[in-house]
Scaffold this motif. Sequence first.
Motif, PDB file in Angstrom:
ATOM      1  N   GLY A  68      17.720   9.008  15.607  1.00 28.55           N
ATOM      2  CA  GLY A  68      17.286   7.673  15.984  1.00 28.55           C
ATOM      3  C   GLY A  68      16.090   7.631  16.900  1.00 28.55           C
ATOM      4  O   GLY A  68      15.717   6.569  17.407  1.00 28.55           O
ATOM      5  N   ARG A  69      15.446   8.792  17.123  1.00 23.76           N
ATOM      6  CA  ARG A  69      14.262   8.846  17.972  1.00 23.76           C
ATOM      7  C   ARG A  69      13.113   9.487  17.210  1.00 23.76           C
ATOM      8  O   ARG A  69      13.301  10.001  16.119  1.00 23.76           O
ATOM      9  N   SER A  70      11.952   9.428  17.760  1.00 22.29           N
ATOM     10  CA  SER A  70      10.718   9.961  17.151  1.00 22.29           C
ATOM     11  C   SER A  70      10.419   9.233  15.840  1.00 22.29           C
ATOM     12  O   SER A  70      10.800   8.088  15.635  1.00 22.29           O
ATOM     13  N   GLY A  71       9.738   9.901  14.925  1.00 23.51           N
ATOM     14  CA  GLY A  71       9.353   9.290  13.662  1.00 23.51           C
ATOM     15  C   GLY A  71       7.905   8.833  13.658  1.00 23.51           C
ATOM     16  O   GLY A  71       7.464   8.156  14.591  1.00 23.51           O
ATOM     17  N   VAL A  72       7.170   9.226  12.630  1.00 22.10           N
ATOM     18  CA  VAL A  72       5.790   8.768  12.464  1.00 22.10           C
ATOM     19  C   VAL A  72       5.624   8.241  11.046  1.00 22.10           C
ATOM     20  O   VAL A  72       6.304   8.681  10.117  1.00 22.10           O
ATOM     21  N   LEU A  73       4.701   7.295  10.884  1.00 25.67           N
ATOM     22  CA  LEU A  73       4.468   6.694   9.576  1.00 25.67           C
ATOM     23  C   LEU A  73       2.988   6.387   9.420  1.00 25.67           C
ATOM     24  O   LEU A  73       2.369   5.779  10.298  1.00 25.67           O
ATOM     25  N   THR A  74       2.429   6.817   8.305  1.00 25.87           N
ATOM     26  CA  THR A  74       1.022   6.555   7.990  1.00 25.87           C
ATOM     27  C   THR A  74       0.950   5.533   6.871  1.00 25.87           C
ATOM     28  O   THR A  74       1.527   5.729   5.799  1.00 25.87           O
ATOM     29  N   LEU A  75       0.267   4.430   7.140  1.00 21.03           N
ATOM     30  CA  LEU A  75       0.109   3.356   6.158  1.00 21.03           C
ATOM     31  C   LEU A  75      -1.317   3.354   5.634  1.00 21.03           C
ATOM     32  O   LEU A  75      -2.271   3.392   6.419  1.00 21.03           O
ATOM     33  N   ILE A  76      -1.468   3.311   4.331  1.00 17.87           N
ATOM     34  CA  ILE A  76      -2.786   3.273   3.698  1.00 17.87           C
ATOM     35  C   ILE A  76      -2.864   2.007   2.866  1.00 17.87           C
ATOM     36  O   ILE A  76      -2.069   1.806   1.945  1.00 17.87           O
ATOM     37  N   HIS A  77      -3.803   1.128   3.199  1.00 14.74           N
ATOM     38  CA  HIS A  77      -3.885  -0.160   2.535  1.00 14.74           C
ATOM     39  C   HIS A  77      -4.316  -0.004   1.075  1.00 14.74           C
ATOM     40  O   HIS A  77      -5.102   0.880   0.736  1.00 14.74           O
ATOM     41  N   ASP A 123       6.712  17.295   9.190  1.00 13.77           N
ATOM     42  CA  ASP A 123       7.595  18.233   9.869  1.00 13.77           C
ATOM     43  C   ASP A 123       9.021  17.704   9.821  1.00 13.77           C
ATOM     44  O   ASP A 123       9.283  16.643   9.257  1.00 13.77           O
ATOM     45  N   GLU A 124       9.953  18.444  10.407  1.00 21.60           N
ATOM     46  CA  GLU A 124      11.365  18.049  10.379  1.00 21.60           C
ATOM     47  C   GLU A 124      11.806  17.396  11.681  1.00 21.60           C
ATOM     48  O   GLU A 124      12.983  17.088  11.847  1.00 21.60           O
ATOM     49  N   ALA A 125      10.866  17.184  12.590  1.00 19.47           N
ATOM     50  CA  ALA A 125      11.226  16.626  13.894  1.00 19.47           C
ATOM     51  C   ALA A 125      10.734  15.196  14.088  1.00 19.47           C
ATOM     52  O   ALA A 125      10.915  14.618  15.152  1.00 19.47           O
ATOM     53  N   GLY A 126      10.088  14.642  13.056  1.00 17.04           N
ATOM     54  CA  GLY A 126       9.584  13.277  13.179  1.00 17.04           C
ATOM     55  C   GLY A 126       8.383  13.158  14.090  1.00 17.04           C
ATOM     56  O   GLY A 126       8.140  12.109  14.687  1.00 17.04           O
ATOM     57  N   ARG A 127       7.581  14.248  14.155  1.00 20.59           N
ATOM     58  CA  ARG A 127       6.446  14.253  15.078  1.00 20.59           C
ATOM     59  C   ARG A 127       5.095  14.514  14.409  1.00 20.59           C
ATOM     60  O   ARG A 127       4.070  14.427  15.076  1.00 20.59           O
ATOM     61  N   LEU A 128       5.092  14.809  13.142  1.00 20.84           N
ATOM     62  CA  LEU A 128       3.814  15.085  12.488  1.00 20.84           C
ATOM     63  C   LEU A 128       3.854  14.704  11.012  1.00 20.84           C
ATOM     64  O   LEU A 128       4.768  15.083  10.284  1.00 20.84           O
ATOM     65  N   SER A 129       2.844  13.960  10.608  1.00 16.08           N
ATOM     66  CA  SER A 129       2.641  13.640   9.200  1.00 16.08           C
ATOM     67  C   SER A 129       1.189  13.955   8.873  1.00 16.08           C
ATOM     68  O   SER A 129       0.277  13.553   9.600  1.00 16.08           O
ATOM     69  N   LEU A 130       0.981  14.685   7.802  1.00 18.19           N
ATOM     70  CA  LEU A 130      -0.365  15.106   7.396  1.00 18.19           C
ATOM     71  C   LEU A 130      -0.630  14.658   5.971  1.00 18.19           C
ATOM     72  O   LEU A 130       0.080  15.042   5.046  1.00 18.19           O
ATOM     73  N   VAL A 131      -1.638  13.823   5.815  1.00 22.84           N
ATOM     74  CA  VAL A 131      -2.014  13.319   4.497  1.00 22.84           C
ATOM     75  C   VAL A 131      -3.385  13.859   4.116  1.00 22.84           C
ATOM     76  O   VAL A 131      -4.344  13.737   4.885  1.00 22.84           O
ATOM     77  N   GLY A 190       0.852  -1.180   0.000  1.00 21.14           N
ATOM     78  CA  GLY A 190       0.000   0.000   0.000  1.00 21.14           C
ATOM     79  C   GLY A 190       0.885   1.225   0.000  1.00 21.14           C
ATOM     80  O   GLY A 190       2.011   1.176  -0.481  1.00 21.14           O
ATOM     81  N   ARG A 191       0.416   2.318   0.552  1.00 18.03           N
ATOM     82  CA  ARG A 191       1.200   3.543   0.626  1.00 18.03           C
ATOM     83  C   ARG A 191       1.760   3.715   2.032  1.00 18.03           C
ATOM     84  O   ARG A 191       1.111   3.389   3.021  1.00 18.03           O
ATOM     85  N   ALA A 192       2.988   4.245   2.099  1.00 26.94           N
ATOM     86  CA  ALA A 192       3.642   4.526   3.375  1.00 26.94           C
ATOM     87  C   ALA A 192       4.200   5.940   3.324  1.00 26.94           C
ATOM     88  O   ALA A 192       5.128   6.229   2.568  1.00 26.94           O
ATOM     89  N   LEU A 193       3.631   6.830   4.118  1.00 30.72           N
ATOM     90  CA  LEU A 193       4.008   8.237   4.120  1.00 30.72           C
ATOM     91  C   LEU A 193       4.309   8.660   5.552  1.00 30.72           C
ATOM     92  O   LEU A 193       3.540   8.364   6.464  1.00 30.72           O
ATOM     93  N   GLY A 194       5.429   9.346   5.760  1.00 28.77           N
ATOM     94  CA  GLY A 194       5.749   9.683   7.142  1.00 28.77           C
ATOM     95  C   GLY A 194       6.718  10.824   7.298  1.00 28.77           C
ATOM     96  O   GLY A 194       7.074  11.522   6.345  1.00 28.77           O
ATOM     97  N   SER A 195       7.147  10.991   8.542  1.00 33.67           N
ATOM     98  CA  SER A 195       8.138  11.990   8.924  1.00 33.67           C
ATOM     99  C   SER A 195       9.311  11.253   9.559  1.00 33.67           C
ATOM    100  O   SER A 195       9.127  10.423  10.455  1.00 33.67           O
TER     101      SER A 195
END
Length: 209
Positions: free
Chosen positions: A64-73, A86-94, A54-59
């Motif tokens: 080596g810390r933080s990070g978010v990932l949004t998976l869409i089947h 964002d640049e801090a690995g704390r927000l992903s907006l789709v 599927g799709r994988a979109l994230g920050s």
Amino acid sequence: MCKVITWNVKGLKSPQKRIKILRYLKCLGPDIVLLQETHLVEADFLRMQKLWVGRALGSSAVDGRSGVLTLIHKSFACKILSHEADEAGRLSLVHLEHNGNSYSIYNIYAPNNDNNYFFASLADTVQHSAGPFTILGGDLNSVVDPLLDRKSTLPSQLPTRSSDKINYGKVSHLSTYEMEVISEVDGWLPVVTHKKREYNRILIAQLKH
């Protein structure tokens, strides 16, 4: 309607752990998955996308810390309109389109120090970027009752709830977009040692104009 799952996975650098996590998620059958504290960078997103199918979109994670990932089947019929991170690995907006409707999906991993600036910035982002249908999910690193769930013997160290800025719109940042809270609970997670307990705030809400 779509099925959405949010999960703080506490790191996905291990290939074995990635496979186990995705295998379990596939058993649950979600359309969209919001993962936090992935510790992954952009180069890892393609690997996750191939495993997920599927799709994988994230920050990307920072240091080596933080990070978010949004998976869409792949079975979730939608058109990805745009993605912001964002640049801090704390927000992903789709932003996506599904069945003729536009959705804004926020994947949030908040700092664990009740960061007022983070939530104020998030509230501002929601105000200016939210679509007609908005989903906010993730790990807010916050609790319903700070006095009960984060005890301190020093009055000066009693925690506040900066996350209220996004949850209830008590400040002007959400004067245009107000959030109707449907349910709010603390989810207690089992841990190995009985001397420690972990919590996560679960917020079920809808954004209304």
